[in-house]
Design a protein around this motif. Structure first.
Motif, PDB file in Angstrom:
ATOM      1  N   TYR A  85     -56.610  -1.588 -26.913  1.00 48.27           N
ATOM      2  CA  TYR A  85     -55.918  -0.716 -27.852  1.00 48.27           C
ATOM      3  C   TYR A  85     -56.802   0.494 -28.135  1.00 48.27           C
ATOM      4  N   GLY A  86     -56.217   1.640 -28.233  1.00 47.63           N
ATOM      5  CA  GLY A  86     -56.971   2.853 -28.472  1.00 47.63           C
ATOM      6  C   GLY A  86     -57.539   3.444 -27.195  1.00 47.63           C
ATOM      7  N   ALA A  87     -57.231   2.854 -26.068  1.00 53.66           N
ATOM      8  CA  ALA A  87     -57.742   3.359 -24.797  1.00 53.66           C
ATOM      9  C   ALA A  87     -56.718   4.242 -24.104  1.00 53.66           C
ATOM     10  N   SER A  88     -55.707   4.670 -24.841  1.00 53.48           N
ATOM     11  CA  SER A  88     -54.683   5.514 -24.226  1.00 53.48           C
ATOM     12  C   SER A  88     -55.260   6.891 -23.950  1.00 53.48           C
ATOM     13  N   ARG A  89     -54.549   7.642 -23.189  1.00 55.57           N
ATOM     14  CA  ARG A  89     -55.053   8.958 -22.780  1.00 55.57           C
ATOM     15  C   ARG A  89     -54.760  10.044 -23.803  1.00 55.57           C
ATOM     16  N   GLU A  90     -53.888   9.773 -24.765  1.00 57.10           N
ATOM     17  CA  GLU A  90     -53.538  10.783 -25.762  1.00 57.10           C
ATOM     18  C   GLU A  90     -54.711  10.967 -26.736  1.00 57.10           C
ATOM     19  N   ALA A  91     -54.785  12.153 -27.288  1.00 62.87           N
ATOM     20  CA  ALA A  91     -55.823  12.445 -28.283  1.00 62.87           C
ATOM     21  C   ALA A  91     -55.489  11.728 -29.577  1.00 62.87           C
ATOM     22  N   THR A  92     -56.486  11.149 -30.221  1.00 57.08           N
ATOM     23  CA  THR A  92     -56.265  10.499 -31.502  1.00 57.08           C
ATOM     24  C   THR A  92     -56.646  11.464 -32.613  1.00 57.08           C
ATOM     25  N   THR A  93     -55.895  11.400 -33.702  1.00 57.75           N
ATOM     26  CA  THR A  93     -56.147  12.276 -34.836  1.00 57.75           C
ATOM     27  C   THR A  93     -57.165  11.623 -35.750  1.00 57.75           C
ATOM     28  N   VAL A  94     -58.218  12.330 -36.053  1.00 58.46           N
ATOM     29  CA  VAL A  94     -59.249  11.835 -36.959  1.00 58.46           C
ATOM     30  C   VAL A  94     -59.241  12.721 -38.189  1.00 58.46           C
ATOM     31  N   ARG A  95     -59.070  12.096 -39.350  1.00 56.26           N
ATOM     32  CA  ARG A  95     -59.090  12.853 -40.591  1.00 56.26           C
ATOM     33  C   ARG A  95     -60.542  13.135 -40.943  1.00 56.26           C
ATOM     34  N   LEU A  96     -60.866  14.408 -41.140  1.00 57.98           N
ATOM     35  CA  LEU A  96     -62.232  14.799 -41.481  1.00 57.98           C
ATOM     36  C   LEU A  96     -62.441  14.714 -42.988  1.00 57.98           C
ATOM     37  N   CYS A  97     -63.693  14.639 -43.383  1.00 57.03           N
ATOM     38  CA  CYS A  97     -64.084  14.602 -44.786  1.00 57.03           C
ATOM     39  C   CYS A  97     -63.569  15.858 -45.484  1.00 57.03           C
ATOM     40  N   ASP A  98     -63.031  15.691 -46.714  1.00 58.48           N
ATOM     41  CA  ASP A  98     -62.497  16.821 -47.468  1.00 58.48           C
ATOM     42  C   ASP A  98     -63.587  17.690 -48.087  1.00 58.48           C
ATOM     43  N   ARG A  99     -64.838  17.294 -47.993  1.00 61.13           N
ATOM     44  CA  ARG A  99     -65.939  18.114 -48.506  1.00 61.13           C
ATOM     45  C   ARG A  99     -66.120  19.304 -47.576  1.00 61.13           C
ATOM     46  N   HIS A 100     -66.173  20.499 -48.120  1.00 58.76           N
ATOM     47  CA  HIS A 100     -66.257  21.719 -47.326  1.00 58.76           C
ATOM     48  C   HIS A 100     -67.484  21.698 -46.418  1.00 58.76           C
ATOM     49  N   GLY A 101     -67.251  21.921 -45.144  1.00 54.38           N
ATOM     50  CA  GLY A 101     -68.341  22.016 -44.178  1.00 54.38           C
ATOM     51  C   GLY A 101     -68.753  20.700 -43.556  1.00 54.38           C
ATOM     52  N   ALA A 122     -60.603   8.739 -52.499  1.00 55.73           N
ATOM     53  CA  ALA A 122     -61.084   8.880 -53.872  1.00 55.73           C
ATOM     54  C   ALA A 122     -60.004   9.610 -54.669  1.00 55.73           C
ATOM     55  N   PRO A 123     -59.717   9.174 -55.900  1.00 56.03           N
ATOM     56  CA  PRO A 123     -58.652   9.816 -56.679  1.00 56.03           C
ATOM     57  C   PRO A 123     -59.015  11.254 -57.050  1.00 56.03           C
ATOM     58  N   LYS A 124     -57.999  12.124 -57.021  1.00 53.29           N
ATOM     59  CA  LYS A 124     -58.238  13.511 -57.415  1.00 53.29           C
ATOM     60  C   LYS A 124     -58.371  13.627 -58.920  1.00 53.29           C
ATOM     61  N   SER A 125     -57.636  12.791 -59.665  1.00 47.97           N
ATOM     62  CA  SER A 125     -57.731  12.764 -61.121  1.00 47.97           C
ATOM     63  C   SER A 125     -57.201  11.415 -61.604  1.00 47.97           C
ATOM     64  N   PRO A 126     -57.505  11.011 -62.857  1.00 53.03           N
ATOM     65  CA  PRO A 126     -57.024   9.722 -63.358  1.00 53.03           C
ATOM     66  C   PRO A 126     -55.497   9.645 -63.335  1.00 53.03           C
ATOM     67  N   ASN A 127     -54.991   8.482 -62.981  1.00 50.73           N
ATOM     68  CA  ASN A 127     -53.550   8.195 -62.949  1.00 50.73           C
ATOM     69  C   ASN A 127     -52.799   9.144 -62.033  1.00 50.73           C
ATOM     70  N   ARG A 171     -55.099  11.646 -53.313  1.00 49.63           N
ATOM     71  CA  ARG A 171     -56.459  11.239 -53.013  1.00 49.63           C
ATOM     72  C   ARG A 171     -57.194  12.280 -52.184  1.00 49.63           C
ATOM     73  N   TRP A 172     -58.506  12.362 -52.397  1.00 51.68           N
ATOM     74  CA  TRP A 172     -59.402  13.053 -51.495  1.00 51.68           C
ATOM     75  C   TRP A 172     -59.818  12.022 -50.462  1.00 51.68           C
ATOM     76  N   TYR A 173     -60.203  12.457 -49.294  1.00 53.16           N
ATOM     77  CA  TYR A 173     -60.738  11.551 -48.276  1.00 53.16           C
ATOM     78  C   TYR A 173     -62.109  12.065 -47.868  1.00 53.16           C
ATOM     79  N   PHE A 174     -63.146  11.308 -48.257  1.00 51.29           N
ATOM     80  CA  PHE A 174     -64.516  11.707 -48.016  1.00 51.29           C
ATOM     81  C   PHE A 174     -65.173  10.780 -46.994  1.00 51.29           C
TER      82      PHE A 174
END
Length: 177
Positions: free
Chosen positions: A18-34, A43-48, A52-55
């Protein structure tokens, strides 16, 4: 059809991993700039707030170290929210006794584990060791040895109860065969 090649992804089991296919896989990058690391820690953006942020792990740790759950609330509102959270979480704390009481193998009940602890034995003690420990401890606090000593009598009662719990459990195990 001369240059065509048949796919090996038919049927089960798959012939390639699995994951050995020839298509490109999408990888979500860290939301921290740079940052170019994969962002796999939500991580939650704010209470309730469901957003979400993804770091990456390093930036998630940094974000969580500065997270203030009570940000923007005055002292009374923060205290009220803390009380409500504690009230809601008390249900989980009161159910903690349903967890494993000892070694985790599930062969003994929580009552048996408490009895073994009172007799100062390990969770895997056999019945001969239980009987020996009970006799040794009971001889020290028996009412005939210490007449009129209320603390010794109470300790003897605890030892008797612990032994009974363990004896009955052993009988049940022998009966089940």
């Amino acid at each position: 059809m001369v240059g065509a090649r048949r796919s090996q992804d038919w049927g089960f089991p798959r012939w390639r991993g699995y994951g050995a296919s020839r298509e490109a896989t999408t990888v979500r990058l860290c939301d921290r700039h740079g940052c170019e690391e994969p962002g796999n820690c939500p991580a939650p953006k704010s209470p309730n707030n469901p957003e979400r942020w993804y770091f990456c792990q390093r930036h998630a740790a940094e974000y969580n170290s500065k997270w203030d759950y009570f940000e923007g609330l005055d002292k009374e509102e923060a205290a009220e929210r803390a009380r409500n959270e504690q009230r809601d979480n008390d249900g989980y704390a009161s159910a903690s006794h349903y967890g494993w009481g000892g070694s985790g193998d599930g062969s003994r009940s929580a009552d048996e584990m408490r009895a073994l602890e009172l007799l100062q034995l390990d969770s895997d003690a056999d019945f001969a060791a239980i009987k020996k420990a009970w006799r040794d401890m009971a001889k020290k606090v028996h009412p005939d040895v210490k007449p009129g000593d209320a603390a010794a009598a109470a300790e003897f009662q605890k030892l008797q109860l612990a032994y009974e719990v363990l004896r009955q459990a052993e009988e049940r195990r022998e009966w089940k065969g």
